[in-house]
Design a protein around this motif. Structure first.
Motif: not given
Length: 140
Positions: A89-90, A40, A82-83, A32, A85-87, A53
């Motif tokens: 980052n995944f 990032n 937000s979703f 992380s 960015m989560a994808v 985000s």
């Protein structure tokens, strides 16, 4: 039932799993940090600092200064950024983990490979030598 529980805990694979979970938690913090603190910012450099985000849509049509303000106001929010960015980052984390596992497997394979420096020791004549001797003996 207590004896069954003791047997279950005493098995090696349970202890291995516990060690794996603890190391996995520590590894999660490392990955992380790698993604958030190193990768990032590099991606932001190439994309001009775009931060997805903050993208959101309120279902009631109300306007707010930010996603946080909309959530504080109690508006029904569809936080697509937000979703997204989560994808993203995944996928970054998955790629980093893939590269780390690939590197560990390469190091492990190199450690298991026998030394090439050790010369082969022949204790007797080769198969070809024996066949040539048989041929020569048959000619005589």
């Amino acid at each position: 039932m207590i004896q069954e529980f003791k047997d279950f805990i005493a098995k090696g694979n349970v202890m291995d799993m516990a060690v794996g979970i603890i190391i996995g938690a520590a590894f999660t913090a490392i990955v992380s940090s790698l993604v958030g603190d190193l990768i990032n910012p590099i991606i932001a450099l190439f994309t001009g600092g775009i931060d997805f985000s903050g993208w959101y849509y309120t279902f009631d049509g109300s306007q707010h200064a930010s996603l946080e303000a909309a959530k504080e106001a109690g508006a029904p929010v569809f936080a697509i950024g937000s979703f997204l960015m989560a994808v993203i980052n995944f996928f970054i984390i998955a790629f980093v983990v893939f590269m780390l596992v690939k590197m560990v497997n390469r190091v492990k394979a190199a450690a298991e490979r026998p030394d090439d420096a050790a010369p082969e020791v022949h204790t007797g004549p080769s198969e070809l030598d024996v066949l040539l001797e048989i041929r020569d003996a048959l000619k005589k």
